[in-house]
Design a protein around this motif. Structure first.
Motif, mmCIF file in Angstrom:
data_model
loop_
_atom_site.group_PDB
_atom_site.id
_atom_site.type_symbol
_atom_site.label_atom_id
_atom_site.label_comp_id
_atom_site.label_asym_id
_atom_site.label_seq_id
_atom_site.Cartn_x
_atom_site.Cartn_y
_atom_site.Cartn_z
ATOM 1 N N ALA A 15 0.785 -1.082 -0.018
ATOM 2 C CA ALA A 15 -0.046 -0.005 -0.093
ATOM 3 C C ALA A 15 1.138 1.460 0.056
ATOM 4 O O ALA A 15 0.540 2.308 -0.624
ATOM 5 C CB ALA A 15 -0.756 -0.096 1.238
ATOM 6 N N THR A 16 1.873 1.249 0.567
ATOM 7 C CA THR A 16 2.845 2.313 0.736
ATOM 8 C C THR A 16 3.536 2.463 -0.521
ATOM 9 O O THR A 16 3.842 3.799 -1.063
ATOM 10 C CB THR A 16 3.916 2.324 1.859
ATOM 11 O OG1 THR A 16 4.929 1.191 1.656
ATOM 12 C CG2 THR A 16 3.157 2.454 3.349
ATOM 13 N N ASP A 17 3.823 1.546 -1.236
ATOM 14 C CA ASP A 17 4.498 1.603 -2.487
ATOM 15 C C ASP A 17 3.561 2.197 -3.696
ATOM 16 O O ASP A 17 4.098 3.027 -4.518
ATOM 17 C CB ASP A 17 4.817 0.265 -3.097
ATOM 18 C CG ASP A 17 6.093 -0.478 -2.681
ATOM 19 O OD1 ASP A 17 6.774 0.486 -1.691
ATOM 20 O OD2 ASP A 17 6.178 -1.567 -2.654
ATOM 21 N N GLU A 18 2.412 2.233 -3.632
ATOM 22 C CA GLU A 18 1.525 2.555 -4.488
ATOM 23 C C GLU A 18 1.422 4.335 -4.484
ATOM 24 O O GLU A 18 1.610 4.915 -5.371
ATOM 25 C CB GLU A 18 0.246 1.898 -4.535
ATOM 26 C CG GLU A 18 0.064 0.551 -4.935
ATOM 27 C CD GLU A 18 -1.440 0.007 -4.851
ATOM 28 O OE1 GLU A 18 -1.709 -0.906 -5.264
ATOM 29 O OE2 GLU A 18 -2.285 0.688 -4.342
ATOM 30 N N PRO A 19 1.156 4.685 -3.388
ATOM 31 C CA PRO A 19 1.109 6.096 -3.168
ATOM 32 C C PRO A 19 2.627 6.754 -3.623
ATOM 33 O O PRO A 19 2.656 7.950 -4.452
ATOM 34 C CB PRO A 19 1.028 6.335 -1.733
ATOM 35 C CG PRO A 19 0.128 5.242 -1.344
ATOM 36 C CD PRO A 19 0.706 3.973 -2.173
ATOM 37 N N VAL A 20 3.502 6.076 -3.326
ATOM 38 C CA VAL A 20 5.005 6.866 -3.818
ATOM 39 C C VAL A 20 5.031 6.753 -5.299
ATOM 40 O O VAL A 20 5.380 7.789 -6.094
ATOM 41 C CB VAL A 20 6.036 5.890 -3.215
ATOM 42 C CG1 VAL A 20 7.242 6.534 -3.845
ATOM 43 C CG2 VAL A 20 6.040 6.295 -1.610
ATOM 44 N N SER A 21 4.745 5.701 -5.955
ATOM 45 C CA SER A 21 4.618 5.413 -7.453
ATOM 46 C C SER A 21 3.577 6.669 -8.082
ATOM 47 O O SER A 21 3.844 7.214 -9.036
ATOM 48 C CB SER A 21 4.443 3.964 -7.899
ATOM 49 O OG SER A 21 3.181 3.845 -7.704
ATOM 50 N N GLU A 22 2.521 6.567 -7.536
ATOM 51 C CA GLU A 22 1.517 7.820 -7.940
ATOM 52 C C GLU A 22 2.093 9.212 -7.651
ATOM 53 O O GLU A 22 1.919 9.956 -8.572
ATOM 54 C CB GLU A 22 0.350 7.611 -7.135
ATOM 55 C CG GLU A 22 -0.555 6.315 -7.501
ATOM 56 C CD GLU A 22 -1.732 6.064 -6.812
ATOM 57 O OE1 GLU A 22 -2.061 7.100 -6.058
ATOM 58 O OE2 GLU A 22 -2.483 4.995 -6.362
ATOM 59 N N LEU A 23 2.872 9.335 -6.705
ATOM 60 C CA LEU A 23 3.109 10.734 -6.477
ATOM 61 C C LEU A 23 4.399 10.932 -7.310
ATOM 62 O O LEU A 23 4.456 12.275 -8.129
ATOM 63 C CB LEU A 23 3.849 10.773 -4.906
ATOM 64 C CG LEU A 23 2.965 10.882 -4.028
ATOM 65 C CD1 LEU A 23 3.627 10.865 -2.593
ATOM 66 C CD2 LEU A 23 2.097 12.239 -3.830
ATOM 67 N N VAL A 24 5.304 10.113 -7.733
ATOM 68 C CA VAL A 24 6.314 10.127 -8.666
ATOM 69 C C VAL A 24 5.845 10.593 -10.123
ATOM 70 O O VAL A 24 6.028 11.258 -10.817
ATOM 71 C CB VAL A 24 7.303 8.888 -8.690
ATOM 72 C CG1 VAL A 24 8.166 8.908 -10.018
ATOM 73 C CG2 VAL A 24 7.962 8.926 -7.450
ATOM 74 N N GLN A 25 4.371 9.539 -10.251
ATOM 75 C CA GLN A 25 3.847 9.907 -11.688
ATOM 76 C C GLN A 25 3.347 11.174 -11.818
ATOM 77 O O GLN A 25 3.540 11.938 -12.799
ATOM 78 C CB GLN A 25 3.024 8.717 -11.891
ATOM 79 C CG GLN A 25 2.277 8.801 -13.319
ATOM 80 C CD GLN A 25 1.044 7.755 -13.256
ATOM 81 O OE1 GLN A 25 0.831 6.972 -12.594
ATOM 82 N NE2 GLN A 25 0.632 7.559 -14.717
ATOM 83 N N ARG A 26 2.578 11.517 -10.763
ATOM 84 C CA ARG A 26 2.019 12.986 -10.723
ATOM 85 C C ARG A 26 2.978 14.206 -10.896
ATOM 86 O O ARG A 26 3.069 15.082 -11.781
ATOM 87 C CB ARG A 26 1.132 13.063 -9.501
ATOM 88 C CG ARG A 26 0.076 13.993 -9.583
ATOM 89 C CD ARG A 26 -0.922 14.103 -8.535
ATOM 90 N NE ARG A 26 -1.033 12.950 -7.846
ATOM 91 C CZ ARG A 26 -1.060 12.985 -6.186
ATOM 92 N NH1 ARG A 26 -1.032 14.001 -5.600
ATOM 93 N NH2 ARG A 26 -1.212 11.612 -5.922
#
Length: 142
Positions: A15-26
């Motif tokens: 779950a913590t990996d997804e927000p980081v990847s989403e933040l990087v993508q954003r």
């Protein structure tokens, strides 16, 4: 060793990996949009400046033509004034020699200025862009 479990600990890590990847993508998308926006702004600014430079250049060109005609009239006046005490050919020769000396001096000074301006690359801007790229690379490694 036990294989990784599908228990709550694994889900929490995932779950913590997804927000980081989403933040990087954003962040990547926002950076792309920012760069594109800055490029559009720069294009619009350069278009406006180009129009003004064009108008200014045209006006300077007109002023140059009128100034050139004024100088021709002044040369004719100088020849006529010198033709009173001298023959016309001597007056014309004197004025021609003076104009030749002035042209030579201006050409020499102009060449020195052009030599000092070389090379025709925006060195400060290139260095600034290199510094910006290095800063972005450094912040990306953090």
């Amino acid at each position: 060793m036990q294989p990784p479990s599908a228990g709550p600990d694994r889900r929490r890590a995932h779950a913590t990996d997804e927000p980081v990847s989403e933040l990087v993508q954003r962040a990547s998308q926002q950076l792309t949009e920012l760069v594109r926006g800055e490029l559009r702004l720069a294009q619009a600014e350069m278009r406006e400046k180009g129009k003004r430079y064009g108008k200014g250049g045209g006006l300077f060109g007109g002023a140059g033509v009128v100034g050139f005609l004024t100088l021709q009239a002044l040369v004719a006046t100088g020849i006529a004034a010198l033709a009173v005490p001298l023959p016309v050919w001597a007056a014309a020769l004197i004025v021609t020699a003076v104009l030749g000396v002035i042209a030579a001096v201006l050409a020499i000074r102009g060449k020195k200025q052009v030599d000092q301006a070389a090379p025709p690359t925006p060195e400060q801007t290139v260095e600034s862009v290199k510094a910006d790229v290095a800063e972005i690379k450094e912040s990306a490694h953090r």
